[in-house]
Design an enzyme around this catalytic site. Structure first.
Site, mmCIF file in Angstrom:
data_model
loop_
_atom_site.group_PDB
_atom_site.id
_atom_site.type_symbol
_atom_site.label_atom_id
_atom_site.label_comp_id
_atom_site.label_asym_id
_atom_site.label_seq_id
_atom_site.Cartn_x
_atom_site.Cartn_y
_atom_site.Cartn_z
ATOM 1 N NE ARG A 49 -1.522 -1.411 3.711
ATOM 2 C CZ ARG A 49 -1.749 -1.286 5.026
ATOM 3 N NH1 ARG A 49 -2.949 -0.920 5.453
ATOM 4 N NH2 ARG A 49 -0.784 -1.532 5.895
ATOM 5 C CD GLN B 70 3.660 29.468 13.587
ATOM 6 O OE1 GLN B 70 3.331 30.392 14.323
ATOM 7 N NE2 GLN B 70 4.432 29.641 12.533
ATOM 8 C CG ASN C 143 6.139 26.985 10.599
ATOM 9 O OD1 ASN C 143 4.999 27.357 10.824
ATOM 10 N ND2 ASN C 143 7.191 27.643 11.021
ATOM 11 N NE ARG D 262 12.850 26.560 2.492
ATOM 12 C CZ ARG D 262 11.937 27.328 1.904
ATOM 13 N NH1 ARG D 262 11.644 28.509 2.424
ATOM 14 N NH2 ARG D 262 11.330 26.920 0.801
ATOM 15 C CE LYS E 95 12.959 27.161 14.277
ATOM 16 N NZ LYS E 95 13.749 27.564 13.079
ATOM 17 C CG HIS F 118 16.660 24.443 11.794
ATOM 18 N ND1 HIS F 118 15.622 24.682 10.912
ATOM 19 C CD2 HIS F 118 17.045 23.164 11.581
ATOM 20 C CE1 HIS F 118 15.376 23.582 10.218
ATOM 21 N NE2 HIS F 118 16.232 22.648 10.601
ATOM 22 C CE1 TYR G 184 11.765 24.346 9.884
ATOM 23 C CE2 TYR G 184 9.962 24.000 8.348
ATOM 24 C CZ TYR G 184 11.264 24.383 8.603
ATOM 25 O OH TYR G 184 12.061 24.809 7.571
ATOM 26 C CD GLU H 53 11.389 34.056 13.652
ATOM 27 O OE1 GLU H 53 12.207 33.214 13.240
ATOM 28 O OE2 GLU H 53 10.727 33.895 14.687
ATOM 29 N NE ARG I 206 15.462 36.491 8.176
ATOM 30 C CZ ARG I 206 14.980 35.475 8.873
ATOM 31 N NH1 ARG I 206 14.203 34.590 8.298
ATOM 32 N NH2 ARG I 206 15.263 35.332 10.147
#
Length: 200
Positions: free
Chosen positions: A23, A48, A50, A60, A73, A120, A133, A144, A169
């Protein structure tokens, strides 16, 4: 699920077994009892979740959250393949400036717990790489922060055959030394207070 400590103090790696049949695949990516035993204390509050999708070469990070509010996290790769990196940015930490990379893919289903104050980053090694996350605090844009993944003081290592793709950024992020000079790095003891009690 198995857990092990990483080179960065307080950071943990979790390895889950996938069950595969005709499957498809089933895997448990988080278990509270295993997490609590490895951390030496209770589960962090999940405020939260993500979900990011990246093409091959996307980098990133290095991202972290100002303290307070701070953010812990729990990260895993749901699809594709990535090199996930944790970097200790906490002033006063016994492993300040240390980092470790963890290979994440659909064969081994590794996850990483990143304590408050630890940076991270990841690089996607395949197209359509999905990183999921859980975060202990909600997103606050002004809190941030970012450190350059190319800071020579850190000496992070990336595959030589990949052309980096980065946000404006992250490309303009400052070095660890600059962040320290500006007073932008988190304090180790304050981070530990925000994370709550541990048994260790």
């Amino acid at each position: 699920m198995e857990a092990c400590k990483l080179a960065v103090e307080g950071a943990l790696e979790f390895r889950a077994s996938a069950f595969v049949d005709e499957r498809g695949l089933f895997v448990t990516t988080f278990q509270e009892a295993v997490f609590a035993a490895a951390r030496g204390g209770p589960l962090f509050t999940v405020a939260q979740t993500n979900h990011s999708v990246s093409r091959r070469g996307v980098i990133r990070g290095i991202h972290y959250t100002a303290v307070p509010p701070g953010a812990a996290k729990y990260v895993y790769c749901a699809a594709g393949e990535a090199l996930d990196i944790v970097v200790d940015l906490r002033i006063g930490s016994p492993t300040f400036g240390c980092w470790q990379a963890v290979a994440m893919n659909r064969r081994e289903f590794r996850a990483v717990y990143i304590p408050c104050g630890v940076g991270h980053a990841f690089i996607a090694l395949r197209d359509e790489t999905v990183i999921s996350y859980m975060l202990s605090t909600s997103y606050v844009p002004e809190a941030e922060r970012a450190i350059s993944v190319f800071d020579p003081e850190l000496g992070l290592s990336f595959p030589a055959d990949i052309e980096p793709v980065m946000s404006e950024r992250d490309s303009a992020a400052i070095t660890l030394a600059e962040a320290r000079e500006r007073g932008l790095l988190p304090d180790y003891e304050r981070c530990r207070e925000l994370e709550g009690p541990t048994l260790g």
